[in-house]
Design a protein around this motif. Structure first.
Motif, PDB file in Angstrom:
ATOM      1  N   ILE A 142      73.067  48.294  -8.797  1.00  0.00           N
ATOM      2  CA  ILE A 142      71.543  47.890  -8.959  1.00  0.00           C
ATOM      3  C   ILE A 142      71.187  48.827 -10.219  1.00  0.00           C
ATOM      4  O   ILE A 142      71.317  49.760 -10.420  1.00  0.00           O
ATOM      5  CB  ILE A 142      70.712  48.486  -7.655  1.00  0.00           C
ATOM      6  N   ASN A 143      70.465  47.998 -10.958  1.00  0.00           N
ATOM      7  CA  ASN A 143      69.895  48.472 -12.517  1.00  0.00           C
ATOM      8  C   ASN A 143      70.945  49.266 -13.172  1.00  0.00           C
ATOM      9  O   ASN A 143      70.707  50.228 -13.803  1.00  0.00           O
ATOM     10  CB  ASN A 143      68.625  49.319 -12.051  1.00  0.00           C
ATOM     11  N   GLY A 144      72.182  49.134 -12.668  1.00  0.00           N
ATOM     12  CA  GLY A 144      73.256  50.021 -13.610  1.00  0.00           C
ATOM     13  C   GLY A 144      73.300  51.449 -13.299  1.00  0.00           C
ATOM     14  O   GLY A 144      73.809  52.493 -13.856  1.00  0.00           O
ATOM     15  N   GLU A 145      72.697  51.779 -12.143  1.00  0.00           N
ATOM     16  CA  GLU A 145      72.427  53.048 -11.635  1.00  0.00           C
ATOM     17  C   GLU A 145      73.197  53.427 -10.581  1.00  0.00           C
ATOM     18  O   GLU A 145      73.518  54.436 -10.261  1.00  0.00           O
ATOM     19  CB  GLU A 145      70.817  53.379 -11.488  1.00  0.00           C
ATOM     20  N   ILE A 146      73.193  52.774  -9.391  1.00  0.00           N
ATOM     21  CA  ILE A 146      73.667  53.064  -8.031  1.00  0.00           C
ATOM     22  C   ILE A 146      74.397  51.656  -7.730  1.00  0.00           C
ATOM     23  O   ILE A 146      73.949  50.603  -8.186  1.00  0.00           O
ATOM     24  CB  ILE A 146      72.689  53.414  -7.053  1.00  0.00           C
ATOM     25  N   ASP A 169      62.177  48.918   9.307  1.00  0.00           N
ATOM     26  CA  ASP A 169      62.110  47.672   9.772  1.00  0.00           C
ATOM     27  C   ASP A 169      62.322  46.534   9.073  1.00  0.00           C
ATOM     28  O   ASP A 169      62.577  45.297   9.499  1.00  0.00           O
ATOM     29  CB  ASP A 169      60.595  47.444  10.512  1.00  0.00           C
ATOM     30  N   SER A 170      62.301  46.775   7.879  1.00  0.00           N
ATOM     31  CA  SER A 170      62.403  45.559   6.745  1.00  0.00           C
ATOM     32  C   SER A 170      63.154  46.290   5.547  1.00  0.00           C
ATOM     33  O   SER A 170      63.155  47.579   5.418  1.00  0.00           O
ATOM     34  CB  SER A 170      61.428  45.059   6.485  1.00  0.00           C
ATOM     35  N   LEU A 171      63.387  45.439   4.430  1.00  0.00           N
ATOM     36  CA  LEU A 171      63.966  46.055   3.352  1.00  0.00           C
ATOM     37  C   LEU A 171      62.840  46.226   2.170  1.00  0.00           C
ATOM     38  O   LEU A 171      63.324  46.464   1.125  1.00  0.00           O
ATOM     39  CB  LEU A 171      65.289  45.220   2.734  1.00  0.00           C
ATOM     40  N   ASP A 172      61.718  46.071   2.561  1.00  0.00           N
ATOM     41  CA  ASP A 172      60.605  46.174   1.589  1.00  0.00           C
ATOM     42  C   ASP A 172      60.582  47.646   0.756  1.00  0.00           C
ATOM     43  O   ASP A 172      60.587  47.643  -0.322  1.00  0.00           O
ATOM     44  CB  ASP A 172      59.340  45.837   2.163  1.00  0.00           C
ATOM     45  N   SER A 173      60.813  48.860   1.611  1.00  0.00           N
ATOM     46  CA  SER A 173      60.760  50.020   0.917  1.00  0.00           C
ATOM     47  C   SER A 173      61.997  50.115  -0.107  1.00  0.00           C
ATOM     48  O   SER A 173      62.031  50.613  -1.126  1.00  0.00           O
ATOM     49  CB  SER A 173      61.113  51.054   1.896  1.00  0.00           C
ATOM     50  N   PHE A 174      63.303  49.585   0.309  1.00  0.00           N
ATOM     51  CA  PHE A 174      64.398  49.321  -0.916  1.00  0.00           C
ATOM     52  C   PHE A 174      64.018  48.615  -1.849  1.00  0.00           C
ATOM     53  O   PHE A 174      64.389  49.005  -3.117  1.00  0.00           O
ATOM     54  CB  PHE A 174      65.458  48.756   0.269  1.00  0.00           C
ATOM     55  N   TYR A 175      63.517  47.499  -1.750  1.00  0.00           N
ATOM     56  CA  TYR A 175      63.030  46.625  -2.989  1.00  0.00           C
ATOM     57  C   TYR A 175      62.182  47.396  -3.905  1.00  0.00           C
ATOM     58  O   TYR A 175      62.180  47.230  -4.970  1.00  0.00           O
ATOM     59  CB  TYR A 175      62.707  45.450  -2.512  1.00  0.00           C
ATOM     60  N   GLU A 176      61.092  48.021  -3.242  1.00  0.00           N
ATOM     61  CA  GLU A 176      60.229  48.997  -4.066  1.00  0.00           C
ATOM     62  C   GLU A 176      61.096  49.891  -4.693  1.00  0.00           C
ATOM     63  O   GLU A 176      60.566  50.043  -6.024  1.00  0.00           O
ATOM     64  CB  GLU A 176      59.296  49.577  -3.252  1.00  0.00           C
ATOM     65  N   LEU A 177      62.059  50.548  -4.148  1.00  0.00           N
ATOM     66  CA  LEU A 177      62.699  51.622  -5.002  1.00  0.00           C
ATOM     67  C   LEU A 177      63.419  50.889  -6.120  1.00  0.00           C
ATOM     68  O   LEU A 177      63.822  51.656  -7.369  1.00  0.00           O
ATOM     69  CB  LEU A 177      63.808  52.363  -4.130  1.00  0.00           C
ATOM     70  N   THR A 178      63.813  49.734  -6.150  1.00  0.00           N
ATOM     71  CA  THR A 178      64.701  49.055  -7.054  1.00  0.00           C
ATOM     72  C   THR A 178      63.844  48.432  -8.128  1.00  0.00           C
ATOM     73  O   THR A 178      64.523  47.907  -9.106  1.00  0.00           O
ATOM     74  CB  THR A 178      65.472  47.924  -6.636  1.00  0.00           C
ATOM     75  N   ALA A 179      62.560  48.452  -8.028  1.00  0.00           N
ATOM     76  CA  ALA A 179      61.475  47.769  -8.883  1.00  0.00           C
ATOM     77  C   ALA A 179      61.626  48.595 -10.264  1.00  0.00           C
ATOM     78  O   ALA A 179      61.916  49.846 -10.437  1.00  0.00           O
ATOM     79  CB  ALA A 179      60.180  47.713  -8.296  1.00  0.00           C
ATOM     80  N   ARG A 180      61.394  47.819 -11.474  1.00  0.00           N
ATOM     81  CA  ARG A 180      61.334  48.394 -12.598  1.00  0.00           C
ATOM     82  C   ARG A 180      60.245  47.897 -13.420  1.00  0.00           C
ATOM     83  O   ARG A 180      59.751  46.725 -13.472  1.00  0.00           O
ATOM     84  CB  ARG A 180      62.668  48.213 -13.550  1.00  0.00           C
ATOM     85  N   SER A 181      59.397  48.621 -14.174  1.00  0.00           N
ATOM     86  CA  SER A 181      58.231  48.287 -14.891  1.00  0.00           C
ATOM     87  C   SER A 181      58.483  48.513 -16.432  1.00  0.00           C
ATOM     88  O   SER A 181      59.395  49.037 -16.944  1.00  0.00           O
ATOM     89  CB  SER A 181      57.159  49.290 -14.433  1.00  0.00           C
TER      90      SER A 181
END
Length: 523
Positions: free
Chosen positions: A425-429, A505-517
């Motif tokens: 993910i993002n070349g980081e993890i 309960d969902s993976l929304d929090s994970f997707y937020e962590l992977t977001a890039r701006s």
């Protein structure tokens, strides 16, 4: 009268009568320090120190501790104790793992309780606790049993990963080469070192084995089997009869049967493909048939001795046998086989005349078990978990793609490793995705077992716990590698803060962590 107060009045070990004891020793294929001779030496030192006389020895050499099966000495020991033939009061064992590496720690406890009820105590000579029934010793013993079983589970995972990698590189893993083929030993650079005869094995860890064409007369016979089947339209039994009439034996030195001919006609090694994992026998459980999408394969790994076009034609003929029949007609043939044999198995089906192969039943009805159920046959064991596991394996690539899509939609980037399925993910993890089957206890409580990918050590594991029907995700755990100490996590509905802190309960929090701006927006 003079009293010597230095004497306690108690008997020393050398003065007490010796207690009759039996010793049980076991060695699988591990390390020399655990050989039966070394175990016996340590047990004798313990016996001499603590006042035991060894009057009987039970030894299982070269036997796995995963189950009672095959361990004749331990079976005899337990039978002697239960039948009252034991002329000893104590059983001395080197350590907990020598008694067994049972996958269910309660199984080891059961055998020990059987001995205890008969008045025979089990003692572990090399352990740091005394098996006296105290709370502390019971806790430590239970932990030791779990560790002994976990060692085998972790080893099984590592061995399977290593074997899968070698198969992908085109190397042969176990099994006879088959008629018309031979095993060639090669070094780590792939240079041939010599042909291995039957029952011969490689002795250097870095050496590998590949399949090569055998003698020309055997190759000609294999090709004639395909020609007779495809061009002359002979069936497997007629081909077998013809070979037997010519006094030609199979690669195992036996007469040909319908099944052995059928195996040649469907095995991809004859067109050079290296396929492994059609069946599984992990941790000494029952053999199971794996779905084709779970097989490990490397196409074109060996030199082909059969024309791929001819092989494809043979496969088409075999598959067409069942395609010509309706489901009811196919099941009626299965009922006939059941009536003749009283039971069903893949081997029995493949040996039956004018009947689709076991793989055809699996393809048409989704599994052999479902076909069995449709004709009213129930195997002795409950194999429903096999179907659930197959379903979850089919679900796994879908889940991976959903995670990839979710990360990309959040503005992140993903690179998937085609060999390990790890996501970068993002070349980081690195992220591993694990789907955990839900199992209900007899009381109806949900339980999950999560196996972490310890060989590849991903930075984060997304563990998806399925619902009680194993159809939809129940919840998600984001498990960081730094906080995980165990290779296997056993979970209930509630697991305490140490694990449930990672629950979502969902993976929304994970997707937020992977977001890039963009840089300008971030600034």
């Amino acid at each position: 009268m003079v009293i010597d107060w230095s004497q306690s009045g108690e008997e020393t070990p050398s003065e007490r009568p010796l207690i009759r004891a039996a010793q049980y020793v076991r060695m699988s294929t591990e390390h020399q320090e655990h050989s039966t001779d070394n175990q016996a030496k340590a047990i004798r030192i313990y016996a001499d120190k603590n006042g035991y006389e060894i009057v009987r020895t039970y030894a299982d050499e070269g036997k796995s501790g995963l189950s009672l099966s095959g361990r004749d000495a331990l079976k005899q020991l337990l039978d002697d104790v239960e039948q009252g033939r034991a002329d000893f009061k104590v059983i001395l064992v080197y350590d907990v793992s020598r008694f067994g590496r049972f996958q269910d720690p309660d199984e080891a406890a059961l055998y020990e309780i059987q001995c205890k009820r008969a008045g025979v105590t089990v003692l572990f000579c090399a352990e740091q606790f005394v098996n006296d029934g105290s709370m502390s010793s019971s806790i430590i013993k239970t932990v030791k049993r779990l560790m002994a079983g976990e060692y085998c589970r972790e080893l099984s995972v590592k061995v399977f990963a290593g074997q899968s990698h070698l198969i992908g590189l085109g190397f042969r893993q176990g099994g006879a080469p088959g008629f018309g083929l031979r095993r060639m030993l090669v070094d780590q650079s792939g240079a041939p070192k010599g042909e291995l005869a039957r029952l011969e094995h490689k002795s250097i860890a870095t050496d590998r084995i590949i399949l090569v064409p055998g003698p020309e007369d055997e190759i000609d016979i294999v090709r004639s089997i395909y020609r007779d089947f495809v061009t002359e339209q002979q069936n497997e039994r007629d081909i077998a009869k013809a070979l037997n009439a010519r006094a030609i034996l199979s690669d195992l030195g036996r007469p040909w049967t319908r099944g052995t001919i059928h195996e040649i006609l469907i095995n991809e090694k004859y067109i050079g493909n290296n396929v492994w994992g059609r069946t599984s026998f992990k941790l000494k459980h029952k053999h199971i048939q794996n779905a084709p999408d779970a097989w490990i394969r490397a196409d074109g790994a060996f030199a082909a001795i059969v024309d791929p076009v001819l092989f494809a034609q043979a496969r088409t003929i075999i598959e067409a046998r069942s395609n010509r029949l309706t489901d009811d007609e196919v099941l009626e043939k299965l009922r006939e086989i059941l009536g003749l044999n009283g039971t069903l198995s893949g081997l029995i089906i493949d040996e039956a005349e004018n009947c689709p192969s076991s793989s055809a039943f699996q393809s048409r009805f989704g599994s052999l078990l479902r076909a069995y159920a449709l004709v009213g046959f129930t195997p002795h064991h409950d194999y429903r978990y096999i179907e659930i596991n197959r379903s979850l394996r089919r679900l796994h690539p879908v889940v991976i793609q959903n995670v990839i899509d979710g990360v990309v939609a959040s503005g992140g980037s993903v690179i998937k490793n085609s060999l390990t399925d790890l996501l970068s993910i993002n070349g980081e993890i690195t992220v591993a995705i694990v789907i955990a089957r839900c199992k209900l206890t007899s009381a109806g409580s949900a339980r999950w077992k999560i196996r972490l990918d310890t060989p590849h050590k991903p930075d984060l594991t997304i563990a998806i716990r399925m619902d009680s029907n194993n159809e939809h995700p129940h919840d998600y755990y984001l498990l960081p590698h730094l906080d995980m100490r165990d290779a296997v996590l056993r979970m209930a509905q509630h697991n305490g803060l140490s694990l449930d802190a990672y629950r979502f309960d969902s993976l929304d929090s994970f997707y937020e962590l992977t977001a890039r701006s963009p840089w300008l927006l971030a600034a």
